[in-house]
Design a protein around this motif. Structure first.
Motif, PDB file in Angstrom:
ATOM      1  N   ALA A   1       0.845  -1.196   0.000  1.00 47.39           N
ATOM      2  CA  ALA A   1       0.000   0.000   0.000  1.00 47.39           C
ATOM      3  C   ALA A   1       0.883   1.249   0.000  1.00 47.39           C
ATOM      4  N   THR A   2       0.376   2.299  -0.615  1.00 46.81           N
ATOM      5  CA  THR A   2       1.146   3.531  -0.765  1.00 46.81           C
ATOM      6  C   THR A   2       0.654   4.574   0.237  1.00 46.81           C
ATOM      7  N   PHE A   3       1.617   5.215   0.916  1.00 46.89           N
ATOM      8  CA  PHE A   3       1.278   6.243   1.903  1.00 46.89           C
ATOM      9  C   PHE A   3       2.230   7.428   1.757  1.00 46.89           C
ATOM     10  N   PRO A   4       1.742   8.618   2.075  1.00 49.10           N
ATOM     11  CA  PRO A   4       2.623   9.793   2.009  1.00 49.10           C
ATOM     12  C   PRO A   4       3.656   9.761   3.130  1.00 49.10           C
ATOM     13  N   SER A   5       4.858  10.231   2.809  1.00 41.99           N
ATOM     14  CA  SER A   5       5.889  10.377   3.848  1.00 41.99           C
ATOM     15  C   SER A   5       5.797  11.740   4.508  1.00 41.99           C
ATOM     16  N   GLY A   6       5.423  12.725   3.721  1.00 42.95           N
ATOM     17  CA  GLY A   6       5.262  14.079   4.252  1.00 42.95           C
ATOM     18  C   GLY A   6       3.783  14.403   4.359  1.00 42.95           C
TER      19      GLY A   6
END
Length: 175
Positions: free
Chosen positions: A64-69
């Protein structure tokens, strides 16, 4: 790149829902077929995420893709990366003056560069289905709106930008 060479002649290498959308938007793909392609893309992505989950557990939320910032940073980066990707795809896949047989190298290189620079910020998904399926399987959809909307926006911008450049280039040649 490998899959473009492997099955591009079968499906037109439509692995990315945002790319399929932009191809239809720029009249390089029929709108009535978009839903069927999205269904196939989602099915393939769900099978892949389920296979990862079954074989590895919930390691890294099965991709799954998640924002780092911030969400805004990730939205911007996803849109810009997808715009670059779509611009290159249209340039090499629809313009006979472009690289032809080496199109997969140009597209794969663009994805690789996007991942190197944008991966640490947004995950460099550039594909709504690539993020949606692992989110569904992992049960974590907390930032999915970014990955459903930014690639569509970016692909539309990149596709329309290439159409503009291509049309301008034709007018310059005609002069």
């Amino acid at each position: 790149m490998v899959m473009i060479y492997g099955v591009g002649h079968v499906s037109g290498a439509h692995f990315n829902a945002a790319v399929t959308f932009a191809f239809a938007l720029t009249r390089h793909f029929p709108w009535p077929r978009v839903a069927a392609y999205w269904g196939a893309q989602l099915t393939g992505a769900l099978v892949a995420a389920l296979l990862l989950r079954a074989s590895l557990g919930n390691i890294a939320h099965v991709g799954a893709t998640f924002p780092s910032g911030s969400d805004a940073q990730s939205f911007l980066w996803e849109a810009v990366m997808t715009a670059f990707l779509m611009f290159v795809i249209l340039a090499v896949a629809t313009d006979t003056r472009a690289v032809g047989e080496a199109a997969a190298i140009a597209i794969g290189g663009t994805i690789g560069l996007d991942a190197i620079f944008g991966g640490p910020i947004s995950g460099a998904s550039m594909n709504p289905i690539r993020s949606l399926a692992p989110g569904i399987v992992s049960g974590d959809l907390h930032a999915i709106w970014i990955y459903l909307t930014a690639p569509i926006v970016g692909a539309a911008i990149g596709g329309l930008a290439y159409q503009f450049v291509r049309a301008g280039n034709r007018r310059a040649i005609d002069l």
